[in-house]
Motif scaffolding. Structure first.
Motif, PDB file in Angstrom:
ATOM      1  N   ARG B  44       0.526  -0.888  -0.030  1.00 37.91           N
ATOM      2  CA  ARG B  44      -0.393   0.238   0.155  1.00 37.91           C
ATOM      3  C   ARG B  44       0.594   1.066   0.251  1.00 37.91           C
ATOM      4  O   ARG B  44       1.750   1.460   1.133  1.00 37.91           O
ATOM      5  N   THR B  45       0.551   2.008  -1.598  1.00 39.52           N
ATOM      6  CA  THR B  45       1.584   3.622  -1.372  1.00 39.52           C
ATOM      7  C   THR B  45       0.683   4.583  -1.325  1.00 39.52           C
ATOM      8  O   THR B  45      -0.941   5.156  -1.592  1.00 39.52           O
ATOM      9  N   GLU B  46       1.359   5.168  -0.517  1.00 39.25           N
ATOM     10  CA  GLU B  46       0.573   7.283  -0.635  1.00 39.25           C
ATOM     11  C   GLU B  46       1.325   8.039  -0.811  1.00 39.25           C
ATOM     12  O   GLU B  46       2.422   8.174   0.344  1.00 39.25           O
ATOM     13  N   GLN B  47       0.732   8.995  -1.716  1.00 40.91           N
ATOM     14  CA  GLN B  47       1.781   9.771  -1.697  1.00 40.91           C
ATOM     15  C   GLN B  47       1.113  11.370  -2.215  1.00 40.91           C
ATOM     16  O   GLN B  47       0.033  11.113  -2.433  1.00 40.91           O
ATOM     17  N   ALA B  48       1.423  12.502  -1.363  1.00 44.99           N
ATOM     18  CA  ALA B  48       1.214  13.281  -1.622  1.00 44.99           C
ATOM     19  C   ALA B  48       1.713  14.613  -1.119  1.00 44.99           C
ATOM     20  O   ALA B  48       3.245  14.676  -0.995  1.00 44.99           O
ATOM     21  N   PHE B  63       9.907  22.761  -9.483  1.00 48.19           N
ATOM     22  CA  PHE B  63       9.867  21.943  -7.840  1.00 48.19           C
ATOM     23  C   PHE B  63       8.838  21.111  -7.255  1.00 48.19           C
ATOM     24  O   PHE B  63       7.520  21.676  -7.186  1.00 48.19           O
ATOM     25  N   ALA B  64       9.437  20.269  -6.393  1.00 45.24           N
ATOM     26  CA  ALA B  64       7.419  19.909  -5.860  1.00 45.24           C
ATOM     27  C   ALA B  64       8.595  19.243  -4.818  1.00 45.24           C
ATOM     28  O   ALA B  64       9.387  19.368  -3.758  1.00 45.24           O
ATOM     29  N   PRO B  66       6.930  17.092  -0.647  1.00 43.94           N
ATOM     30  CA  PRO B  66       6.213  16.228  -0.260  1.00 43.94           C
ATOM     31  C   PRO B  66       5.300  17.342   1.246  1.00 43.94           C
ATOM     32  O   PRO B  66       4.888  16.634   1.448  1.00 43.94           O
ATOM     33  N   ARG B  72       5.962  26.229   2.828  1.00 40.05           N
ATOM     34  CA  ARG B  72       7.164  25.597   2.534  1.00 40.05           C
ATOM     35  C   ARG B  72       6.471  25.203   0.614  1.00 40.05           C
ATOM     36  O   ARG B  72       6.481  24.966   0.215  1.00 40.05           O
ATOM     37  N   TYR B 350       2.904  14.443  -7.761  1.00 40.81           N
ATOM     38  CA  TYR B 350       3.248  15.239  -7.562  1.00 40.81           C
ATOM     39  C   TYR B 350       4.438  15.925  -7.900  1.00 40.81           C
ATOM     40  O   TYR B 350       4.475  17.681  -8.570  1.00 40.81           O
ATOM     41  N   ASN B 351       5.394  15.298  -8.001  1.00 41.90           N
ATOM     42  CA  ASN B 351       6.656  15.142  -7.734  1.00 41.90           C
ATOM     43  C   ASN B 351       7.078  15.214  -9.110  1.00 41.90           C
ATOM     44  O   ASN B 351       8.790  15.631  -9.169  1.00 41.90           O
ATOM     45  N   ARG B 352       6.355  15.305  -9.933  1.00 42.24           N
ATOM     46  CA  ARG B 352       6.616  14.953 -11.961  1.00 42.24           C
ATOM     47  C   ARG B 352       6.413  16.249 -12.893  1.00 42.24           C
ATOM     48  O   ARG B 352       4.897  16.664 -12.073  1.00 42.24           O
ATOM     49  N   LEU B 353       7.049  16.882 -13.899  1.00 38.96           N
ATOM     50  CA  LEU B 353       6.570  17.577 -14.369  1.00 38.96           C
ATOM     51  C   LEU B 353       5.859  17.522 -15.867  1.00 38.96           C
ATOM     52  O   LEU B 353       5.952  16.175 -16.209  1.00 38.96           O
TER      53      LEU B 353
END
Lengths: 443, 479
Positions: B44-48, B63-64, B66, B72, B350-353
């Motif tokens: 299980r993966t959670e990314q924010a 720029f990204a 978490p 921030r 969220y962290n990719r262009l």
């Protein structure tokens, strides 16, 4: 205490007693400056914090990963992993957490690279672009750095920092392209001008190529090609899971390869990158896969080691339960020939700069199809006499390196880009007796 | 969450950006992988986080972070602008942005059964039962099955006034049977290699009936070990629709990406054989070839409401009656080419262009059927389910391997053949398309693993296809 260390300790403290747990925190940054048509068109950076928790509840195993490292996020991570584990069937192959063991005292980390500014990357791009006046440049300059901390309920704890810098690019003419590549733990070690000059020279020399009739040709393969061969061998062959399932070509103790061919994995080499322990916390150690043509070893994680009755070599990574252990500090043994020597010894053959889009047709024979790219040259009477259009090959990588088939190995070993990416395969140029080209520009 | 995206945009503008947009993304993924009777992975993966894109002059920065706080997020915007200024050290030509309507909108994937509320034990039990059936067939060494589910919320804000929330749900899975021989490995997969994925809920898994197909797939894998090899020759080739879907993905989908055509992917994924000057006149294939990129198809994996630049999902003609007429584009690439923006720019987290990605690039159905096509073929081969794929950096020279094939003789399926491959050059291959099955056999195949970009981004794309015949193709290439 570092941020990664704090996260690991805070997470481990939330794990109920009686539950086996591996906790891994990765805190760092990644920045990549990308250019095409001679200018920077994409330029990205990120700060990252990733926390992974693998738990075993009475032999029932689950993994949870999050970027939410707040207190609530850590609570949710632990709850999610344990809830999933409780609903899972018992895993008969669960090897338990890694025991406490010392990690090699080596660090491949350069603070200046980890902190490199966008301006420093742009300056490397400028140098690469300027090395090919009149040509069209494309590629990227990447820097990254960070810390990984691992701890488990069996008392193992490992901490390490690493950094990486990569410069990779091509120059293009209207009819050709040439590539250059450099990678290391330090941005300062990369000579962007030299990488750009090599790409520009290859592009100019491969202009106006002619179509060559497909067939078997003797070849001199540049380090990028050898790195791709090596990465496929590592993933499909020297992977203990593949071997246990009968899917690998590797036959331990057999002389499957030419005596000039050796390949091993060694994070303790000064030139290597990454941290000296795997995602299960097992210390990495040098593992020989092929020594002077004889297959001698495999990469193991704790799960495959348990099944095979041996010890983990420290090659577990995210996804290894499904795909098997995978080496990430691979070295292909060097030889005694310069690239010019290798070419001079060919009566009629091809020099290939890079392979492209390689895919396995059959893992057991490691039969692979792919193409040449960024510089394919005709060799006649020991000299490069012209450029040829890209060719398709269908070739067993194992057969290509069989006894008697490796005719020479270069002294030019370096980190080379591979089909699976850059930064983990160190390879030299290599002269092979034959390579089966099955198609050309016209099919 | 809009406040964090707004703070990021304001940070970028305050630092000198002339345009900025930001996405806050919260994504959950559940992956279950079962081999034989063992659950290999239950992840299980959670990314924010928030990712912000800033334009300074003609240069971009991204720029990204978490860390989801207003402070921030604003700092992320400032960093994006700083990076854009560094990009200006190696500047490009002036950059324009094609106009799109400013929208304040929401979109949600229609679904019936939330895959994250279906009991984990129900999912695992189904996969274990599939593996039990597969593994019981003589000759099968490995039974593998899996499911993956994604639940993604995105909040998008631009300095021009966009404000969009989307909730996307994607589900799917599959299984395969592997037979290991003395010197070879044979595999059969269902519904296709890597499984089938769609936008929607757990109903996707139920609809594909894994249990009902397990026995057949396992028996085919075992039978392949003793099947004949395919001879190398030129012949009529009939493709099952999931293999045709990948053929479309590789030889059309990537070739029509406008960023590739413009050279932006030259060093990595490559360029394209297509030249913009020939848009509207270049013959891509036979008259039967009609390709669309349609991000509005219900249930298809490449369906969404708005892309990651805030452009509404749409249907675009790509090939009409065999002529190349359209591209995949975003606001900047479309402006360069003088075309309307296609709403096809998406990012992997969220962290990719955001970059140009396929939506649902598919071949419109014809009026025949697989049964009729086989009956109408005197000599040929029928290939199913992809095993390997490779194509050159201009998307011209390709070679595909399939899991299984049958010879076709006098309108009937004959011997089973193993290790089938075929190879060709894109426009010549598509020019031989001469029969195409109809809407009843039109499947919205999903590709969950389309790689592109540096750092690498994985996109979920759709490829509607029905079985088709190609009249003259080189088959049986081997090492």
């Amino acid at each position: 205490m570092s941020r990664a260390s704090d996260l690991v300790d805070a997470t481990l403290a939330k794990v109920p007693s009686g539950v086996d747990a591996d906790v891994r925190a990765s805190v760092g940054n990644l920045a990549l400056t990308r250019f095409a048509n001679g200018f920077i068109h994409q330029n990205v950076a990120e700060d990252s914090e990733t926390l992974s928790l693998r738990v075993a509840v009475d032999g029932r195993v689950a993994l949870a990963t999050t970027t939410n490292t707040s207190t609530d996020g850590l609570d949710a991570l632990v709850d999610s992993a344990i809830a999933a584990a409780r609903l899972s069937p018992v895993d008969p192959d669960w090897p338990g957490p890694a025991p406490a063991a010392a990690v090699p005292g080596i660090e491949h980390f350069d603070p200046a690279t980890a902190d490199a500014s966008p301006r420093e990357r742009a300056e490397r791009v400028r140098s690469f672009v300027d090395a090919g006046a009149g040509l069209l440049a494309a590629g990227y300059c990447e820097t990254s750095g960070g810390e990984i901390v691992f701890a488990n309920t069996a008392g193992q704890r490992a901490e390490g920092r690493s950094s990486q810098a990569i410069l990779d690019g091509i120059h293009q003419t209207p009819t050709s392209a040439g590539s250059g590549h450099a990678a290391g733990a330090s941005l300062a070690s990369l000579d962007a001008g030299a990488v750009g000059s090599l790409a520009a020279r290859r592009a100019r020399e491969s202009a106006d190529p002619f179509d060559l009739k497909p067939g078997e040709y003797e070849v001199v393969l540049a380090p990028e090609c050898v790195a791709t061969i090596a990465v496929f061998m590592a993933f499909y062959g020297f992977n203990a899971k593949m071997h246990l399932e009968g899917r690998s070509f590797a036959e331990i103790g057999e002389t499957q390869f030419d005596e000039r061919f050796s390949i091993w994995d060694d994070v303790t080499d000064d030139r290597a990158m990454g941290v000296p322990f795997d995602a299960e916390g097992t210390p990495k150690r040098k593992v020989e896969f092929v020594s002077d043509g004889t297959t001698v070893g495999l990469a193991h994680d704790r799960r495959t080691a348990r099944k095979a009755g041996t010890e983990s070599t420290g090659h577990y990574g995210p996804g290894s339960e499904s795909y098997g252990p995978f080496p990430t500090n691979v070295f292909v043994g060097g030889g005694d020939r310069s690239v010019d020597d290798l070419i001079a010894e060919v009566d009629r053959g091809l020099y290939v700069a890079t392979f492209n889009y390689c895919r396995v047709l059959d893992p057991k024979s490691l039969s692979v199809t792919g193409l040449t790219r960024n510089g394919t040259f005709m060799i006649e009477n020991g000299r490069i006499t012209g450029a040829v259009t890209n060719l398709r090959f269908t070739q067993s990588f194992v057969a290509a390196l069989a006894p008697g088939r490796v005719l020479g190995v270069g002294t030019d070993g370096r980190f080379a880009d591979s089909e699976f990416g850059a930064g983990f395969i160190h390879a030299p140029s290599m002269r092979l007796a034959g390579w089966n080209f099955t198609g050309g520009a016209s099919g | 969450m809009f406040e964090y995206a707004q703070a990021a945009v304001e940070g970028a503008l305050a630092a000198g950006a002339t345009y900025a947009d930001a996405r806050v993304v919260h994504a959950r993924e559940e992956r279950i992988d079962v081999q034989n009777d063992t659950v290999q992975a239950l992840d299980r993966t959670e990314q924010a986080g928030v990712g912000v894109r800033a334009l300074y002059g003609s240069s971009w920065g991204f720029f990204a972070t978490p860390e989801l706080t207003s402070r921030r997020a604003r700092r992320a915007g400032e960093r994006a602008a700083e990076i854009a200024k560094a990009s200006a050290l190696v500047p490009g030509p002036p950059l324009e942005f094609a106009d799109v309507p400013l929208v304040d909108a929401t979109y949600e994937t229609p679904f019936q059964e939330d895959p994250f509320t279906v009991g984990l034990s129900d999912k695992v039990d189904l996969l274990l039962e599939v593996n039990r059936i597969v593994g019981a067939v003589d000759g099968i060494a490995i039974a593998q099955s899996g499911m993956t589910f994604w639940d993604t919320d995105k909040w998008f804000v631009s300095s021009q006034g966009h404000r969009i929330h989307q909730h996307l749900v994607e589900s799917g899975g599959g299984f395969d049977a592997t037979a290991v021989g003395e010197r070879e490995i044979q595999r059969r997969s269902y519904p296709q290699s890597f499984g089938q994925f769609e936008t929607g809920g757990y109903e996707v898994v139920r609809r594909w009936d894994f249990l009902g197909n397990a026995q057949r797939i396992a028996e085919e894998a075992a039978a392949l070990l003793s099947a004949d090899e395919m001879d190398e020759r030129e012949t009529a080739l009939i493709l099952e629709s999931s293999q045709l879907a990948l053929q479309i993905h590789e030889s059309v989908g990537h070739a029509i990406e406008l960023d590739r055509i413009l050279g932006w992917e030259a060093a990595f994924a490559g360029t394209s054989h297509l030249e913009l000057s020939r848009l509207g006149t270049h013959r891509y294939g036979s008259d039967l070839m009609n390709i669309t990129a349609d991000a509005t198809l219900p249930g298809a994996l490449g369906t969404f409401g708005y892309d990651d630049e805030g452009t509404a999902a749409q249907r675009v003609d790509i090939v009409k009656d065999g002529i190349w007429v359209g591209v995949l584009s975003g606001r900047d690439t479309a402006a360069i080419a003088g075309l309307p923006p296609g709403g096809m720019v998406r990012a992997d987290g969220y962290n990719r262009l955001p970059m140009v990605r396929m939506t649902n690039v598919g071949l419109l159905p014809g009026d025949s059927s697989l049964e009729e096509i086989i009956a109408d073929t005197k000599d040929g081969v029928y290939m199913a389910t992809n095993r390997s794929w490779s194509i050159d950096d201009k998307r011209l020279n390709f070679q595909f391997g399939c899991e299984i094939a049958w010879e076709v003789k006098d309108g009937k399926l004959g011997r089973m053949l193993k290790n089938p491959t075929y190879t060709g050059i894109t426009p010549q291959f598509w020019a031989t398309l001469d029969r195409l099955a109809g809407e009843d056999e039109w499947v919205f195949w999903g590709t969950p693993n389309c790689g592109k970009g540096q750092p690498m981004q994985v996109a979920h794309t759709g490829h509607p296809a029905s079985p088709a015949r190609f009249s003259q193709v080189r088959v049986g290439v081997r090492a």
